[in-house]
Structures are given as structure tokens and as C-alpha cells.
Design a protein around this motif. Structure first.
Motif, short mmCIF file in Angstrom:
data_model
loop_
_atom_site.label_atom_id
_atom_site.label_comp_id
_atom_site.label_asym_id
_atom_site.label_seq_id
_atom_site.Cartn_x
_atom_site.Cartn_y
_atom_site.Cartn_z
N ALA A 533 0.83 -1.20 0.00
CA ALA A 533 0.00 0.00 0.00
C ALA A 533 0.87 1.25 0.00
O ALA A 533 0.56 2.24 -0.69
CB ALA A 533 -0.92 0.00 1.21
N ALA A 536 2.42 1.69 -3.43
CA ALA A 536 1.42 2.09 -4.41
C ALA A 536 0.70 3.39 -4.02
O ALA A 536 -0.18 3.84 -4.75
CB ALA A 536 0.39 0.97 -4.58
N ASN A 537 1.08 3.96 -2.87
CA ASN A 537 0.44 5.18 -2.35
C ASN A 537 -1.08 5.00 -2.24
O ASN A 537 -1.86 5.88 -2.57
CB ASN A 537 0.77 6.39 -3.22
CG ASN A 537 0.50 7.70 -2.50
OD1 ASN A 537 0.57 7.78 -1.27
ND2 ASN A 537 0.17 8.74 -3.26
N ASN A 538 -1.49 3.83 -1.74
CA ASN A 538 -2.89 3.48 -1.64
C ASN A 538 -3.33 3.61 -0.18
O ASN A 538 -3.19 2.69 0.63
CB ASN A 538 -3.11 2.04 -2.14
CG ASN A 538 -4.58 1.67 -2.23
OD1 ASN A 538 -5.42 2.24 -1.54
ND2 ASN A 538 -4.89 0.73 -3.10
N GLU A 541 -6.17 1.05 1.13
CA GLU A 541 -5.69 -0.30 1.45
C GLU A 541 -4.85 -0.27 2.72
O GLU A 541 -4.93 -1.19 3.54
CB GLU A 541 -4.87 -0.85 0.28
CG GLU A 541 -4.23 -2.21 0.53
CD GLU A 541 -5.22 -3.30 0.88
OE1 GLU A 541 -4.81 -4.28 1.54
OE2 GLU A 541 -6.41 -3.20 0.49
#
Length: 817
Positions: A533, A536-538, A541
Motif C-alpha cells: 500500500a 502504491a500510495n494506496n 488499502e
């Protein structure tokens, strides 16, 4: 008020122990505070309002992300250490399986016992009983290692003709396409007769050209090479290790440069001019089968400075297949591994031009070599060296148990002395652990798993147990095992210990860097999700993973404490009786391990991967939990034979104790001392509980090894035992049976001598005197005579001429009794 506090404490412990979801914690907390406000406990309404606000923050996702996990996410992205490409590929390699359950803090034992027990097909059993048995009968390990320095030509040909080199190759390419379980069983049996032959069979079926081709090769590469490899028309080797890059494969100094050139294909004799290819230079060491290989698998770093293939200059690690007859390839010289004569040596080349078509998988797989290697390594690593270790354990159990019963000192079998008894118990117990650990892994492999963490556990712990088992076997045999010669069936195996310890990654680094280094990220239920996460810079999540992680830590802390206080008595188990407590104790240590892991990562962050001693101890906990559970699984798969209970109990108790001691060492060395103090009282609130196996249990194992029976047969299954009294190993079973048959008469003779009824000066004279005086029968005289003759064959060692050249096989003929 005291009762209220007690109820609150019990409620907290119960919710944590039961791993209640967040909503249950929220409802319980609000209900308790509401009772405190309205039930006359004196709490102000502000407490309930504050609790409601906190509950909203934790349970309403947008609020939680804005006020809690969002800011933490920003910090996490900054402190999370960057992973290199090789680290990412290693982390992503293989699959997680039972190891993830052990990391969960609450392993699902129904899932464990639901895994299929590994079994041989009728074809595989026939191969084990037929060609494998015949191959073993052709092996003279002394002659191979000390005279020929190689397998005899007829043995090599038998190996090639009967498909031993094509066990992993699919039938459509001419291989036998055996299961991983069959592969391991076959290697194990061969290894009990001769290490040189076992390695020669093992390597082509392990990490190397055959496996890589089947997974990644082009159709043309498969069609050409796989049939030739299956039939032994080509002998493969794989060159990965160099003098400057051993366990650190990412530091390979060997390199190739994309360019144009010309070459002659040695397979066809055809000349190719001005083609795109690779100018390759390498220096490799410790490459098994290299001196006799016809096809060389090669790992190297590929560069494209002229951008012939694309924009990227540093393409990465690449794997290629090179015929060893190709111009510039140097092979033929040998290393000399201790105690063995398997072909191993260096290979070199400078500015050797090869076409792109020789890259495994073709040019599309340029730069994919490291991923290819680590994905395949998890399979071969769980088979080859672990099987060799299992073979050493089984063989040591077989020969040492028999020897300890037959060999006498002070009129007593040496196995009945407590010091020898203790060593015999370790031999049997560690063998049971090794065999069980590999059997569970093979079950996973044959169901499609590629458990990379478990393969590292097997590589390290099986080879280390092999070392312990062979050391004990050597100690018990004493002078019998010190003098080299055809009669010494342990000497070569003892000398080869460093080979297993060193190859496929040095054991020190496997323990300190790989087992937990991979396991902490791959097997943890939340860490890898959080890291992905962040990369992915999410944020969404990360919120899910981090929220789950906090609850996971809290639950494991409570569960560890509750199980420590109650001795795990509240836990459930899939079986009843004495074995139930083992499952409960494993669950307790699993929760403690998960908590310790999280606290290590929390307190040390990215520096944990550099604190190898800490990582090694956590890896030891995970490994021993795996060994304990695999032993329980193996016992159940075998039908829970009562005779095997001493072996099972020893294996599990020793593993639990070793896991506990590793946790203790972790706590003693955790840099954050206040945290270590708190963790100690959570994990071991009543002190350390798990002891080493009791002496009485060890004695049962020693007796089991010294007595023919079903349990001994199960433990030593696949040991090749010649049916020949003239063979140093074959004579052991005959001597053991004869010794047991003669024990009562020998006791009668000792008593008669002690009572003054026998006056002769030597054993033979007293035996004849007893017969003549009617104290024993003719049948008893013959039984004792045979037992003594066979005992002499067992304990005799070899001697040679003064130059150690000529061996005399007729020792008995020139030494008076």
C-alpha cells in the motif's frame, strides 16, 4: 467497585482471547461505560460522550483515515525501507502456506490435517523397489571415493538408461515425471548407500537447466534439450556461484554485453555471421557436474550499452544455456569435496560470444534470471539437501541402533549405558523431526505450492540436525568410525557434513537473514499489505491493513498472557488424550511469536533486517513451530501408531523447548529494554514452561533403535540394506538378530563364570567347556558361536599396507580369536 473492575478485566481478556471484531469491542466498551454512568458507579456523562467520539473515529472509515491512519500512512511511507529489485523478487517468490498459519497466532490445525499425506504411485513405488534398489546394489562407496574418484562407467550408464536424470522432466519429453515426494524418496535411498551417486542424481533434478527450461524455456529449447537431459545424452550443470558472490547472488560479477558477433553452433556445426548476441565473461566455482557437463546453465548480469534491445542499459541478471563444446568455454578441472567424489569444479570463459536465442526463454526473458532462480529455488531447496539430511538420519538410526546393541563393554550392550542412551535418543528424535518436516513440505509441493520460507527452514534445520545426528553416531561408534576403510560406513558421511551446511546458501546466512527475513514479510497477515500500500500510495488499502494489524497485535498480547497464565488449558485441539496439550502449546507459542515479531518491527523498524541475531532467533521460533506441527501431522498420517509415540513426543517437546529458548534469547537481547520487560511478563507470566524431553522418554527411543520392530522399520524406511553378511551394513541386521537370540545363553555363561563353574581362560574356551559339561546345549553353542562371529564382523576396522595402498579383506583369517 472492585467487582466492577474485575468484570472489566475479565471482559477485556475474554474479548482479546476470542479475537472479537472491532464492533464487539466497541459495543462492550460503550455498554460498560453506560453502565458506569447510569448504574450508579459515579461516572460522568462526559465519559460516555468521549467514548462515543473515540468509537466513531475507529469505526467510521472516513474519520479513521482522516484523523488516525492517514497521518500514520504519511509517516510509514517515509520510514519504510526501500527494497531493491532482487529483494522484491525474493519476497514475491514462491507461495505462503502452512508457514502463514504459524504466523497467524492461531494456526488452523484442521487445515493442517486436511493436507493430503504424500504417497507414491504404483509406478513410483516400482521404481523405488526396482531400479533404485538395483542402483544401490551397484554402489561401492569406498571404491568410488578413494580409488576411482568417480562413479564407475557402468553406474553412470545405468543412471542414464533408467531415467534417474529425468525424474522432474515431463513424460512428453521422455522423462519419468515423478512427484516431488518420489523424487525425495529416491534421492534418500541412494544417499543411504553413497553420497557421490546421490548428488550426481540429485543435481540435474534440482535447481538447474531442466527445471528452468520446463518453466521458462522456449518451445524450441524444450524440444531440443529436455529429451536429451531426460536420457542423459546431455549432462547439465548450473553456474551461479562465483568466488566473489556466494550467498549474495545479486553481486554476481560475471557479465555479458549485448553486441553483434559471429559464432559456430557446436550442436550443428553451422556458422552464423554478424548476429545480435552477448559477449560473455565469467569465472564460477563450486559448480556440481561442471567437469563433465555438456550443457552449461549460466547466470550473469547483462548490459546493453548500445541500446540494441531497448532503452535500458542495465538489463539485470539473465540465465542462458551454453553447450560446453562452444568455443571459449572452459571446464574439466575439479574441486575435491570432503568425503565424496561427485563431480564439482570451476568453469571460466572470457569474451565468449553467444546468440540471444541461448537465453533461457529467449530474449524476452533477458533480465528475468533472478526471478526465475528464486521461484524455482523454493522447490529444489525443499528436496535435495533435506533428502540427503533425512538419509543421514535414517542411516545413522539404523546402523547406530544395531551397533549399540551388538557392541558390548563390561558385559553390557553399550546402548544400555545412559550416556549412549542419551545420544541414541537424539539420533532417533532428530531423524523423526527431519523426516516429518520434509514430508509436510513435499505434501505442499505436490499440491502446487512453492513454499519459499519453508524450503529455507528445511535447508537450514535439516542440515544442522544432520550434523548433530552424525556427530552422535560417530561418538557411539568410537574407533569403529575413526579408521577409514570399506568397513567404515560413517566416515564419508561425516566428512561431507560441510558440503550440506555450505551449498545452496550458507547456513549461517540462511538462518540469520533468509528464514525470518522472508517470513516476516511474506507470512505476516498484514505487513506485506502495508508495504505494498505504501509503495502504491494506496491510503484506503493501508487503512484496512493497518487497522487489522492493530487489532492483531492487541489480540495476540491478550491471548499470549491468558494462555501463559492458564497453561493453554482453555485452547481447543483437534485430538484428545496426551497429544491435545501439544496442539494447545503450539497455539500459545504461535501467538507469542506473532506478538514478538510485531514488537520487533515496531521498536526497530527498518533496522531489524540488519539485526541478524534478533532475526535469527525469531526465525528459530517459526522453524521449531513448523517442525512440531509437521511431526504431529506425520504421526497422524502414519495412522497414529502407538509404538511411534516416544519419537513423536521427543520431537514435539524438543521443538517446543527450542522455540521457547529462542523467544527467551529474543527478549534478553531486544534493544528496547522496557518493552522487553513488558513482553516477558506477557509471554512468560509464570516463567518458562517447556522442558527438554525427559530421560525416560529418551530411553524408550534408544530401546526402539536397538530392537527390531515396526517403529524402527518406519523410522529407517528407505535405508538400503544389502542382504549380505559380508557387507559392512548388511551384516548389522544379521548380527543384531543373532545377538538378541544369544543374549540369554551369554548371560548363563557369565553367571557360570562368576560362580566358578567355568575355568577356561578365554571366551571360546569357556563356551566349549560349558558345552562339554552340559551347562548349555549344542544348539545354544551354535547360536553363541554365530553371534560372536557376526559381532566380530561388526566391530572390526580396516587395515592396509604401510603405504595405505593395499587393503586386506581377510583380517579374520590372520587374527586369532
Amino acid at each position: 467497585m472492585a467487582l466492577t473492575i474485575l468484570i472489566v478485566i475479565v471482559a477485556i481478556l475474554a474479548l482479546g482471547y476470542l479475537r472479537a471484531p472491532l464492533i464487539a469491542w466497541t459495543i462492550a466498551a460503550l455498554a460498560g461505560i453506560a453502565y458506569g454512568v447510569y448504574g450508579g458507579c459515579g461516572l460522568h456523562l462526559g465519559w460516555l460522550i468521549g467514548a462515543g467520539v473515540i468509537a466513531a473515529i475507529f469505526n467510521i472509515v472516513p474519520l479513521r483515515r482522516a484523523l488516525l491512519t492517514g497521518p500514520i500512512f504519511g509517516i510509514f511511507k517515509k520510514i519504510t525501507p526501500a527494497m531493491s529489485q532482487t529483494e522484491q523478487e525474493a519476497i514475491n517468490a514462491g507461495t505462503v502456506w502452512w508457514d502463514a498459519e504459524l504466523f497467524s497466532g492461531k494456526p488452523d490445525f484442521k487445515k493442517l490435517h486436511g493436507y493430503n499425506a504424500p504417497k507414491l504411485s504404483a509406478e513410483e513405488q516400482a521404481f523405488l523397489d526396482g531400479p533404485t534398489e538395483q542402483l544401490c546394489s551397484m554402489i561401492d562407496d569406498w571404491k568410488i571415493t578413494h580409488e576411482l574418484k568417480d562413479l564407475p562407467p557402468e553406474v553412470w550408464q545405468f543412471i542414464k538408461d533408467n531415467g534417474f536424470l529425468g525424474m522432474i522432466i515431463k513424460k512428453k519429453y521422455g522423462g519419468v515425471e515423478f512427484s516431488n515426494y518420489a523424487h525425495a524418496r529416491i534421492v534418500t535411498k541412494i544417499a543411504t548407500r553413497g553420497g557421490t551417486a546421490a548428488v550426481s542424481v540429485m543435481v540435474p533434478n534440482s535447481l538447474g537447466p531442466g527445471e528452468l527450461l520446463q518453466h521458462y524455456g522456449t518451445e524450441a529449447q524444450k524440444d531440443y534439450y529436455l529429451p536429451r537431459l531426460a536420457k542423459g545424452l546431455d549432462i547439465p550443470c548450473f553456474a551461479l556461484t562465483s568466488p566473489y558472490a556466494g550467498s549474495d547472488a545479486g553481486a554476481i560479477p560475471d557479465f555479458g554485453v549485448v553486441t553483434r558477433g559471429s559464432y559456430t553452433d557446436p550442436r550443428t556445426g553451422q556458422r552464423h555471421e554478424n548476429v545480435v548476441g552477448i559477449r560473455l565473461s565469467w569465472e564460477k566455482r563450486w559448480i556440481t557436474l561442471a567437469p563433465i557437463a555438456t550443457v552449461l546453465g549460466m547466470a550473469f548480469k547483462l548490459y546493453d550499452p548500445e541500446h540494441i534491445l531497448g532503452d535500458k542499459e542495465d538489463i539485470g541478471i539473465t540465465c542462458a544455456l551454453i553447450p560446453t563444446e562452444h568455443e571459449g568455454v572452459q571446464i574439466g578441472r575439479r574441486h575435491a569435496p570432503p568425503g565424496s567424489a561427485f563431480m564439482n569444479g570451476p568453469t571460466m570463459g572470457k569474451d565468449v560470444f553467444i546468440p540471444l536465442e541461448w537465453i533461457i526463454g529467449g530474449k524476452d526473458y533477458a533480465g528475468q534470471g533472478w526471478r526465475m532462480l528464486v521461484e524455482c529455488l523454493s522447490v529444489g531447496r525443499a528436496i535435495s539437501l533435506p533428502a540427503m539430511s533425512v538419509a543421514s538420519g535414517k542411516f545413522a538410526s539404523f546402523v547406530t541402533g544395531a551397533y549399540a546393541r551388538v557392541r558390548e563393554q563390561f558385559g553390557l550392550s553399550i546402548g544400555k549405558f545412559e550416556g549412549v542412551d542419551e545420544a541414541l535418543a537424539r539420533i532417533g528424535g532428530y531423524t523423526y523431526q527431519m523426516d516429518s518436516a520434509q514430508r509436510l513440505a513435499l505434501s505442499g509441493l505436490d499440491s502446487g505450492e512453492k513454499p519459499s520460507v519453508i524450503s529455507a527452514i528445511l535447508k537450514y534445520h535439516n542440515t544442522e540436525r544432520m550434523r548433530k545426528v552424525l556427530n552422535d553416531a560417530m561418538d557411539i561408534h568410537g574407533g569403529k568410525a575413526v579408521v577409514l576403510g570399506p568397513r567404515n560406513y560413517l566416515g564419508n558421511a561425516y566428512q561431507t557434513i560441510p558440503v550440506g551446511i555450505t551449498v545452496e546458501g550458507a547456513n549461517i546466512l540462511t538462518r540469520s537473514m533468509i528464514i525470518y527475513g522472508q517470513g516476516a514479510i511474506r507470512c505476516h497477515p498484514f505487513v506485506l499489505r502495508e508495504m505494498k500500500a505504501a509503495m502504491a500510495n494506496n491510503g484506503a488499502e493501508f487503512d484496512k491493513a493497518f487497522s487489522g494489524h492493530i487489532g492483531f497485535v492487541f489480540d495476540n498480547a491478550i491471548r499470549s498472557f491468558v494462555m501463559g497464565v492458564t497453561g493453554s488449558k482453555l485452547n481447543s485441539a483437534p485430538v484428545g488424550g496426551d497429544l491435545a496439550q501439544y496442539y494447545k502449546d503450539i497455539e500459545r507459542l504461535s501467538a507469542a511469536f506473532a506478538l514478538a515479531s510485531d514488537m520487533a518491527m515496531f521498536s526497530m523498524g527498518g533496522s531489524l533486517k540488519f539485526r541478524e541475531k534478533i532475526s535469527a532467533r525469531l526465525g528459530d521460533v517459526l522453524s521449531n513451530l513448523y517442525i512440531a506441527t509437521s511431526s504431529l501431522k506425520r504421526f497422524a498420517d502414519d495412522g497414529s501408531p502407538k509404538d511411534d509415540l516416544p519419537l513423536l513426543k521427543w520431537a514435539v517437546l524438543q521443538a517446543l523447548h527450542d522455540a521457547q529458548e529462542a523467544l527467551t534469547g529474543f527478549l534478553a537481547n531486544l534493544p528496547n529494554r522496557p518493552l522487553a520487560f513488558v513482553l516477558k511478563w506477557i509471554i512468560f507470566p509464570l516463567g518458562r514452561h517447556f522442558t527438554t524431553p525427559r530421560d525416560r522418554l529418551g530411553t524408550k527411543i534408544a530401546r526402539l533403535l536397538m530392537q527390531p520392530g515396526a517403529a524402527r522399520d518406519r523410522l529407517t524406511r528407505d535405508v538400503y540394506v544389502p542382504k549380505n553378511e559380508a557387507d559392512a551394513v548388511g551384516v548389522l541386521n544379521y548380527a543384531l538378530s543373532a545377538h538378541i537370540e544369544a543374549e540369554s545363553t551369554e548371560g548363563k555363561l557369565r553367571r557360570a563364570q562368576r560362580d566358578g563353574k567355568l575355568k577356561a581362560l578365554n571366551a571360546q574356551g569357556r563356551l566349549d567347556e560349558a558345552l562339554a559339561s552340559g551347562q548349555i546345549t549344542q544348539a545354544e553353542h551354535e547360536i553363541v558361536t554365530r553371534a560372536r562371529r557376526l559381532k566380530r564382523e561388526v566391530i572390526m576396522v580396516d587395515d592396509f599396507d604401510k603405504m595405505l595402498d593395499q587393503h586386506d579383506t581377510e583380517i579374520s583369517a590372520r587374527i586369532p580369536v
